[in-house]
Design a protein around this motif. Structure first.
Motif, mmCIF file in Angstrom:
data_model
loop_
_atom_site.group_PDB
_atom_site.id
_atom_site.type_symbol
_atom_site.label_atom_id
_atom_site.label_comp_id
_atom_site.label_asym_id
_atom_site.label_seq_id
_atom_site.Cartn_x
_atom_site.Cartn_y
_atom_site.Cartn_z
ATOM 1 N N ASP A 1 63.083 14.518 72.885
ATOM 2 C CA ASP A 1 63.999 15.125 71.923
ATOM 3 C C ASP A 1 63.689 14.704 70.493
ATOM 4 O OD1 ASP A 1 65.076 12.577 71.552
ATOM 5 O OD2 ASP A 1 66.788 12.939 72.844
ATOM 6 N N TYR A 2 62.862 13.697 70.355
ATOM 7 C CA TYR A 2 62.394 13.259 69.036
ATOM 8 C C TYR A 2 63.526 12.883 68.075
ATOM 9 C CZ TYR A 2 58.327 15.672 70.933
ATOM 10 O OH TYR A 2 57.311 16.097 71.752
ATOM 11 N N GLY A 3 64.645 12.444 68.628
ATOM 12 C CA GLY A 3 65.752 12.017 67.769
ATOM 13 C C GLY A 3 66.730 13.109 67.434
ATOM 14 N N ILE A 4 66.498 14.316 67.922
ATOM 15 C CA ILE A 4 67.460 15.412 67.735
ATOM 16 C C ILE A 4 67.538 16.209 69.030
ATOM 17 C CG2 ILE A 4 67.094 15.571 65.242
ATOM 18 C CD1 ILE A 4 65.401 18.055 65.722
ATOM 19 N N ALA B 1 70.794 18.787 61.879
ATOM 20 C CA ALA B 1 70.197 18.324 63.133
ATOM 21 C C ALA B 1 71.245 17.520 63.884
ATOM 22 C CB ALA B 1 68.965 17.469 62.871
ATOM 23 N N PHE B 2 71.266 17.640 65.212
ATOM 24 C CA PHE B 2 72.323 17.052 66.021
ATOM 25 C C PHE B 2 71.755 16.113 67.074
ATOM 26 C CE2 PHE B 2 73.615 21.140 64.460
ATOM 27 C CZ PHE B 2 74.933 20.978 64.061
ATOM 28 N N GLN B 3 72.430 14.989 67.254
ATOM 29 C CA GLN B 3 72.141 14.079 68.357
ATOM 30 C C GLN B 3 73.470 13.712 69.007
ATOM 31 O OE1 GLN B 3 70.254 13.376 70.631
ATOM 32 N NE2 GLN B 3 68.786 11.852 69.930
ATOM 33 N N CYS B 4 73.530 13.780 70.334
ATOM 34 C CA CYS B 4 74.760 13.474 71.073
ATOM 35 C C CYS B 4 74.689 12.053 71.612
ATOM 36 C CB CYS B 4 74.943 14.454 72.227
ATOM 37 S SG CYS B 4 74.917 16.191 71.746
ATOM 38 N N ARG C 1 68.141 3.641 66.174
ATOM 39 C CA ARG C 1 67.047 3.994 67.077
ATOM 40 C C ARG C 1 66.599 5.451 66.905
ATOM 41 N NH1 ARG C 1 69.425 2.218 71.013
ATOM 42 N NH2 ARG C 1 70.394 4.095 71.870
ATOM 43 N N ASP C 2 67.558 6.365 66.813
ATOM 44 C CA ASP C 2 67.184 7.776 66.810
ATOM 45 C C ASP C 2 66.768 8.276 65.428
ATOM 46 O OD1 ASP C 2 67.612 7.775 69.464
ATOM 47 O OD2 ASP C 2 69.202 9.269 69.480
ATOM 48 N N VAL C 3 67.336 7.716 64.380
ATOM 49 C CA VAL C 3 66.865 8.106 63.040
ATOM 50 C C VAL C 3 65.418 7.666 62.849
ATOM 51 C CG1 VAL C 3 67.176 7.710 60.559
ATOM 52 C CG2 VAL C 3 69.152 8.223 62.000
ATOM 53 N N SER C 4 65.057 6.522 63.410
ATOM 54 C CA SER C 4 63.663 6.053 63.287
ATOM 55 C C SER C 4 62.694 7.000 63.988
ATOM 56 C CB SER C 4 63.523 4.640 63.866
ATOM 57 O OG SER C 4 63.707 4.647 65.278
ATOM 58 N N LYS C 5 63.186 7.772 64.962
ATOM 59 C CA LYS C 5 62.326 8.737 65.644
ATOM 60 C C LYS C 5 61.895 9.866 64.717
ATOM 61 C CE LYS C 5 64.317 8.040 70.277
ATOM 62 N NZ LYS C 5 65.039 8.705 71.404
ATOM 63 N N LEU C 6 62.678 10.136 63.684
ATOM 64 C CA LEU C 6 62.307 11.192 62.743
ATOM 65 C C LEU C 6 60.982 10.864 62.058
ATOM 66 C CD1 LEU C 6 65.795 11.833 61.087
ATOM 67 C CD2 LEU C 6 64.750 13.077 62.998
ATOM 68 N N LYS C 7 60.791 9.586 61.772
ATOM 69 C CA LYS C 7 59.538 9.139 61.165
ATOM 70 C C LYS C 7 58.433 9.066 62.209
ATOM 71 C CE LYS C 7 57.579 5.342 58.421
ATOM 72 N NZ LYS C 7 57.871 4.008 57.796
ATOM 73 N N LEU C 8 58.774 8.534 63.365
ATOM 74 C CA LEU C 8 57.788 8.346 64.419
ATOM 75 C C LEU C 8 57.231 9.677 64.918
ATOM 76 C CD1 LEU C 8 56.392 6.310 66.335
ATOM 77 C CD2 LEU C 8 58.368 6.567 67.873
ATOM 78 N N GLU D 1 67.273 4.532 53.598
ATOM 79 C CA GLU D 1 65.987 4.116 54.148
ATOM 80 C C GLU D 1 65.145 5.332 54.527
ATOM 81 O OE1 GLU D 1 64.501 1.966 58.258
ATOM 82 O OE2 GLU D 1 66.319 1.196 57.279
ATOM 83 N N ALA D 2 65.783 6.336 55.159
ATOM 84 C CA ALA D 2 65.053 7.528 55.586
ATOM 85 C C ALA D 2 64.536 8.331 54.402
ATOM 86 C CB ALA D 2 65.948 8.394 56.461
ATOM 87 N N ARG D 3 65.302 8.410 53.320
ATOM 88 C CA ARG D 3 64.842 9.133 52.124
ATOM 89 C C ARG D 3 63.581 8.496 51.540
ATOM 90 N NH1 ARG D 3 70.738 9.013 49.420
ATOM 91 N NH2 ARG D 3 71.798 10.503 50.794
ATOM 92 N N GLU D 4 63.533 7.179 51.652
ATOM 93 C CA GLU D 4 62.372 6.467 51.103
ATOM 94 C C GLU D 4 61.096 6.749 51.882
ATOM 95 O OE1 GLU D 4 63.720 2.437 51.145
ATOM 96 O OE2 GLU D 4 64.876 2.635 49.273
ATOM 97 N N TRP D 5 61.215 7.273 53.084
ATOM 98 C CA TRP D 5 60.019 7.623 53.851
ATOM 99 C C TRP D 5 59.335 8.857 53.275
ATOM 100 C CZ3 TRP D 5 63.217 7.490 59.005
ATOM 101 C CH2 TRP D 5 63.483 6.157 59.344
ATOM 102 N N GLU D 6 60.111 9.671 52.547
ATOM 103 C CA GLU D 6 59.586 10.898 51.922
ATOM 104 C C GLU D 6 58.892 11.792 52.954
ATOM 105 O OE1 GLU D 6 57.175 9.719 48.608
ATOM 106 O OE2 GLU D 6 58.911 9.216 47.373
ATOM 107 N N LEU D 7 59.571 12.027 54.039
ATOM 108 C CA LEU D 7 59.022 12.875 55.100
ATOM 109 C C LEU D 7 59.144 14.343 54.716
ATOM 110 C CD1 LEU D 7 60.566 11.142 58.276
ATOM 111 C CD2 LEU D 7 58.410 10.635 57.120
#
Length: 307
Positions: A39-42, A51-54, A76-83, A122-128
């Motif tokens: 699911d890659y975090g979503i 985007a939704f995660q249950c 854990r799941d927000v980090s999957k957005l980068k991974l 933190e996620a914004r700083e990844w600039e994905l």
């Protein structure tokens, strides 16, 4: 399994209900992300950037335990957005995720909002490439989808559940240490027409032993149901809990014989269990559970009568 105002859920049943609710609420804007190959975090997204995660707790946690579990889930799941940014990008196309929403039955700790703010920065700083410049993490409880949940229940022919959650702890209070004395006192009233017989004390002791045995079997029987069918157990607890409230008024207004009250309670509780659990519990099983439950009520003083 956890109990909520909207039903009893585990991770699978919660996600299944949420998926139906997302489709009802957002229509063709919503796309499900199947768990295969991941699911890659979503677990779904809308083409306008949500985007939704249950997440459903495994059990009824304390407030601090629930906060910790939800906080860990977000991390854990927000980090999957980068991974998994490459895999996600290939699936959501030109959509940029502006809001990542964790949808959970209930949360009671506002520190989770603080944690969400830290993780979104933190996620914004990844600039994905898959994230919007104003990427935000939000937490939603079941109330956000109350209308959709009700639509789902109606479409499946399920009964509406009103009122607060009925818990096993409310319905099955601990027996007082003197429960044998309570049983003896009440059974003396039930057998008072035999009080003049020479065999009265012997028959009373047999009656007391039978009542106490049923009382002990009641909790064992309910524990077996909970282990083998948690959903049926929660429905049974709800039926018993609601009738126990009505029974308090019934026993005050009762003007007949004590045994008449006992039989009335057994019959009515058995009828309600059979009616509410159609297809799960037949007449004999419902009557047996009602019989055991009445013995329990006699032992813990929920069912009483004036002498």
């Amino acid at each position: 399994m956890i109990q909520t105002d909207y039903g009893t859920f585990d991770g699978t049943s919660w996600e299944r209900l949420c998926q139906k609710a997302f489709k009802l609420k957002f229509g063709s804007l919503y796309q499900r992300m199947p768990a295969s190959p991941g699911d890659y975090g979503i677990e779904g997204w809308t083409i306008d950037g949500m985007a939704f995660q249950c997440y459903c707790p495994e059990k009824n946690y304390t407030q601090d335990e629930l906060r910790s579990a939800i906080q860990s889930k977000i991390t854990r799941d927000v980090s999957k957005l980068k991974l998994y940014q490459t895999q996600i990008a290939s699936r959501i196309g030109n959509t940029k995720i502006q809001k990542w929403l964790l949808v959970t039955p209930v949360f009671e700790h506002n520190n989770l909002h603080e944690h969400a703010r830290k993780k979104e920065i933190e996620a914004r700083e990844w600039e994905l490439s898959i994230l919007h410049d104003d990427f935000t993490i939000l937490i939603q409880d079941a109330g956000y989808y109350a209308t959709e949940f009700e639509q789902c229940r109606r479409s499946e022919g399920l009964p509406l559940q009103l009122g607060p959650v009925v818990t096993a702890e409310d319905v099955l209070p601990q027996a007082p240490e003197e429960f044998e004395e309570l049983i003896d006192r009440k059974n003396r009233v039930r057998l008072r027409d035999k009080a003049g017989l020479t065999s009265f004390e012997t028959e009373l002791q047999k009656f007391n032993t039978l009542t106490a045995t049923k009382f002990l079997k009641c909790d064992e029987h309910l524990a077996t149901i909970e282990r083998t069918s948690p959903q049926a157990f929660q429905q049974i607890i709800r039926v018993i809990g609601h009738y126990a409230e009505e029974m308090q008024e019934l026993q005050v207004a009762w003007v007949g014989e004590p045994n008449g009250l006992v039989e009335e309670v057994k019959t009515e509780l058995g009828r309600r269990l059979e009616e509410d659990l159609k297809g799960t519990m037949g007449f004999s099983d419902a009557r047996r559970l009602a019989d055991l439950m009445v013995s329990r009520w006699l032992a813990v003083c929920q069912l009483d009568f004036t002498e």
